[in-house]
Design a protein around this motif. Structure first.
Motif, PDB file in Angstrom:
ATOM      1  N   ARG A 182       0.862  -1.391   0.004  1.00  0.00           N
ATOM      2  CA  ARG A 182       0.077   0.020  -0.149  1.00  0.00           C
ATOM      3  C   ARG A 182       0.967   1.097  -0.059  1.00  0.00           C
ATOM      4  NH1 ARG A 182      -5.084  -0.437   4.181  1.00  0.00           N
ATOM      5  NH2 ARG A 182      -5.771  -2.708   3.600  1.00  0.00           N
ATOM      6  N   GLU A 183       0.392   2.428  -0.363  1.00  0.00           N
ATOM      7  CA  GLU A 183       0.845   3.637   0.076  1.00  0.00           C
ATOM      8  C   GLU A 183      -0.146   4.339   1.191  1.00  0.00           C
ATOM      9  OE1 GLU A 183       2.435   6.561  -3.377  1.00  0.00           O
ATOM     10  OE2 GLU A 183       0.438   7.267  -2.862  1.00  0.00           O
ATOM     11  N   SER A 184       0.684   5.104   1.899  1.00  0.00           N
ATOM     12  CA  SER A 184       0.070   5.704   3.055  1.00  0.00           C
ATOM     13  C   SER A 184      -0.886   6.708   2.354  1.00  0.00           C
ATOM     14  CB  SER A 184       1.258   6.516   3.873  1.00  0.00           C
ATOM     15  OG  SER A 184       0.394   7.272   4.724  1.00  0.00           O
ATOM     16  N   SER A 185      -2.063   6.721   3.226  1.00  0.00           N
ATOM     17  CA  SER A 185      -3.186   7.764   2.677  1.00  0.00           C
ATOM     18  C   SER A 185      -2.994   9.263   3.383  1.00  0.00           C
ATOM     19  CB  SER A 185      -4.397   7.567   3.429  1.00  0.00           C
ATOM     20  OG  SER A 185      -4.515   7.091   4.587  1.00  0.00           O
ATOM     21  N   LEU A 186      -1.881   9.194   3.920  1.00  0.00           N
ATOM     22  CA  LEU A 186      -1.425  10.544   4.652  1.00  0.00           C
ATOM     23  C   LEU A 186      -0.270  11.219   3.483  1.00  0.00           C
ATOM     24  CD1 LEU A 186      -1.186   9.701   8.259  1.00  0.00           C
ATOM     25  CD2 LEU A 186      -2.977  10.798   7.131  1.00  0.00           C
ATOM     26  N   LYS A 187      -0.121  12.551   3.482  1.00  0.00           N
ATOM     27  CA  LYS A 187       0.595  12.908   2.372  1.00  0.00           C
ATOM     28  C   LYS A 187       2.301  13.155   2.905  1.00  0.00           C
ATOM     29  CE  LYS A 187      -3.096  15.758   0.330  1.00  0.00           C
ATOM     30  NZ  LYS A 187      -3.310  17.037   0.021  1.00  0.00           N
ATOM     31  N   TYR A 188       2.423  12.963   3.937  1.00  0.00           N
ATOM     32  CA  TYR A 188       3.758  13.431   4.643  1.00  0.00           C
ATOM     33  C   TYR A 188       4.338  12.123   5.279  1.00  0.00           C
ATOM     34  CZ  TYR A 188       2.706  17.812   3.105  1.00  0.00           C
ATOM     35  OH  TYR A 188       2.373  19.317   2.514  1.00  0.00           O
ATOM     36  N   GLN A 189       5.423  12.174   5.778  1.00  0.00           N
ATOM     37  CA  GLN A 189       6.428  11.176   6.081  1.00  0.00           C
ATOM     38  C   GLN A 189       5.668  10.576   7.263  1.00  0.00           C
ATOM     39  OE1 GLN A 189       9.888  11.303   9.176  1.00  0.00           O
ATOM     40  NE2 GLN A 189      10.905  11.707   6.978  1.00  0.00           N
ATOM     41  N   THR A 190       5.770   9.126   7.122  1.00  0.00           N
ATOM     42  CA  THR A 190       5.178   8.173   8.344  1.00  0.00           C
ATOM     43  C   THR A 190       6.007   8.419   9.741  1.00  0.00           C
ATOM     44  OG1 THR A 190       4.135   6.731   6.875  1.00  0.00           O
ATOM     45  CG2 THR A 190       4.458   5.838   9.034  1.00  0.00           C
ATOM     46  N   ARG A 191       5.192   8.702  10.856  1.00  0.00           N
ATOM     47  CA  ARG A 191       6.085   8.278  12.219  1.00  0.00           C
ATOM     48  C   ARG A 191       5.885   7.227  12.834  1.00  0.00           C
ATOM     49  NH1 ARG A 191       8.703  12.909  14.602  1.00  0.00           N
ATOM     50  NH2 ARG A 191      10.174  13.394  13.012  1.00  0.00           N
ATOM     51  N   CYS A 192       4.457   6.584  12.692  1.00  0.00           N
ATOM     52  CA  CYS A 192       4.231   5.554  13.603  1.00  0.00           C
ATOM     53  C   CYS A 192       2.979   4.663  13.104  1.00  0.00           C
ATOM     54  CB  CYS A 192       3.585   6.107  15.189  1.00  0.00           C
ATOM     55  SG  CYS A 192       3.291   4.697  16.424  1.00  0.00           S
ATOM     56  N   VAL A 193       3.314   3.442  13.196  1.00  0.00           N
ATOM     57  CA  VAL A 193       2.056   2.598  12.872  1.00  0.00           C
ATOM     58  C   VAL A 193       1.777   1.634  14.165  1.00  0.00           C
ATOM     59  CG1 VAL A 193       3.467   0.872  11.724  1.00  0.00           C
ATOM     60  CG2 VAL A 193       1.065   0.985  11.100  1.00  0.00           C
ATOM     61  N   ARG A 194       0.610   1.378  14.367  1.00  0.00           N
ATOM     62  CA  ARG A 194       0.233   0.412  15.426  1.00  0.00           C
ATOM     63  C   ARG A 194      -1.084  -0.292  15.109  1.00  0.00           C
ATOM     64  NH1 ARG A 194       4.671   1.044  16.345  1.00  0.00           N
ATOM     65  NH2 ARG A 194       5.515   1.825  18.406  1.00  0.00           N
ATOM     66  N   CYS A 195      -1.206  -1.518  15.171  1.00  0.00           N
ATOM     67  CA  CYS A 195      -2.175  -2.609  14.780  1.00  0.00           C
ATOM     68  C   CYS A 195      -3.510  -2.421  15.696  1.00  0.00           C
ATOM     69  CB  CYS A 195      -2.086  -3.814  14.682  1.00  0.00           C
ATOM     70  SG  CYS A 195      -0.885  -4.248  13.391  1.00  0.00           S
TER      71      CYS A 195
END
Length: 340
Positions: A182-195
């Motif tokens: 996938r591609e992040s739906s946010l436009k800027y750099q990812t900081r954190c992902v949590r399930c």
């Protein structure tokens, strides 16, 4: 207690790290809290009684940590190594290494493997039973589109967020290829992902004061549920200031979640009803990491400057443990309106 920090911030733990806090995590079995830091240490606290139970010093900054059991865990380090340590025996074992610093480490209780994500653009899986004084080969190495920034797992799902806004979703039982790219739906750099604790998806945060709520179900109905929202920003004199969202932590009982930003605030959200439930009093500096205890009664908050504004004077690093009131984290029932 730090000057200017009220009792509402929670109890401040003694003997905190002396440099930036990279992560903290509660045990699944007790109120033990594991903390990794740029000061090259991993520390084990009993958060319920404010005792530092042990400390290991590494050869470089420790960028992530996770528990194996209640008194042992794994670390991912800037010296490119992944290690297991046992606070009861004082033993430290080398599992292996990457070609660049290891940013993320996770232990899967369901498959018994350790997974590391590195700035060398790979994931590697390790058998902790093979840990020894000598480096071993990984069980598998899996190329990523960019440097690994954040990882999270729930059940057999592993979500990997990299630079370039890439998201890969793996099934740990079959790692040869991602289940989803996938591609992040946010436009800027990812900081954190949590399930999500219920295993249906994940929350993603960015440097630009936003959080996206995503779902694994790729059907039209499943994807129709996803959304994103703004947070950790302020407006003064008509000008918006936007802060990175560094941390996300889900409540283990209610499935609500806390976010922490470079504005020093921790907010609690009801994702299903798309509402903010609570905002805690401001902490001394950026929120670098968050973790709820296994029963959701405690929330650990790492107040640690993350250099989002470059070098500048800042408050010392600190860890606060606050008792969680049910009203702060329990979803509020939707108002019922009778038909006319």
């Amino acid at each position: 207690m730090m000057a200017g920090v009220g009792v509402g911030a929670g109890r401040e733990l003694s003997s905190p790290p002396t440099d930036g806090i990279s992560n903290l995590r509660f045990s699944n079995h007790s109120d033990h809290l594991l903390v990794s830091s740029w000061d090259s240490t991993v520390r084990l606290y009993d958060a319920s009684v404010n005792i530092l139970k042990g400390q290991f010093t590494h050869r470089g900054p420790v960028l992530d940590c996770c528990f194996h059991d209640d008194a042992s865990g794994f670390t991912g380090c800037a010296d490119c190594t992944v290690r297991r340590f046992d606070f009861n025996t004082g033993r430290e074992d080398l599992l292996g290494s990457h070609e660049a610093p290891i940013r993320c480490v996770e232990y899967s209780h369901s498959t018994g493997q350790v997974i590391t994500g590195s700035w060398d653009k790979t994931l590697r899986c390790w058998d902790p039973r093979a840990a020894s004084g000598k480096e071993r080969a990984p069980m598998g190495t899996y190329s990523q589109p960019e440097r690994v920034y954040s990882m999270s797992l729930v059940g057999h799902h592993l979500v990997v967020a990299t630079a370039g806004r890439h998201i890969n979703v793996y099934d740990l039982r079959s790692m040869s290829q991602p289940e989803q790219r996938r591609e992040s739906s946010l436009k800027y750099q990812t900081r954190c992902v949590r399930c999500y604790p219920n295993g249906t998806g994940y929350a993603l945060s960015s440097v630009e004061g936003r959080v996206a709520m995503e779902f694994f179900d790729m059907s039209e109905a499943g994807q129709a549920k996803k959304y994103a929202f703004k947070c950790h920003r302020k407006s003064e004199a008509g000008r918006d200031t936007v802060y990175p969202v560094n941390a996300i932590a889900f409540h283990p009982i209610y499935g609500t979640f806390a976010t922490g930003g470079c504005d020093g605030y921790v907010n609690v959200w009801d994702g299903n009803n798309k509402k903010r439930l609570y905002q805690y009093s401001r902490y001394p500096t950026s929120i670098a990491a968050l973790s709820f205890s296994r029963d959701g009664r405690l929330l650990a908050v790492a107040s640690s400057y993350t250099f989002s504004e470059g070098e500048k004077p800042h408050e010392p690093d600190a860890i606060f443990v606050r008792s969680v009131n049910e009203a702060e984290v329990k979803p509020k029932p939707k108002a019922y309106v009778a038909a006319p």
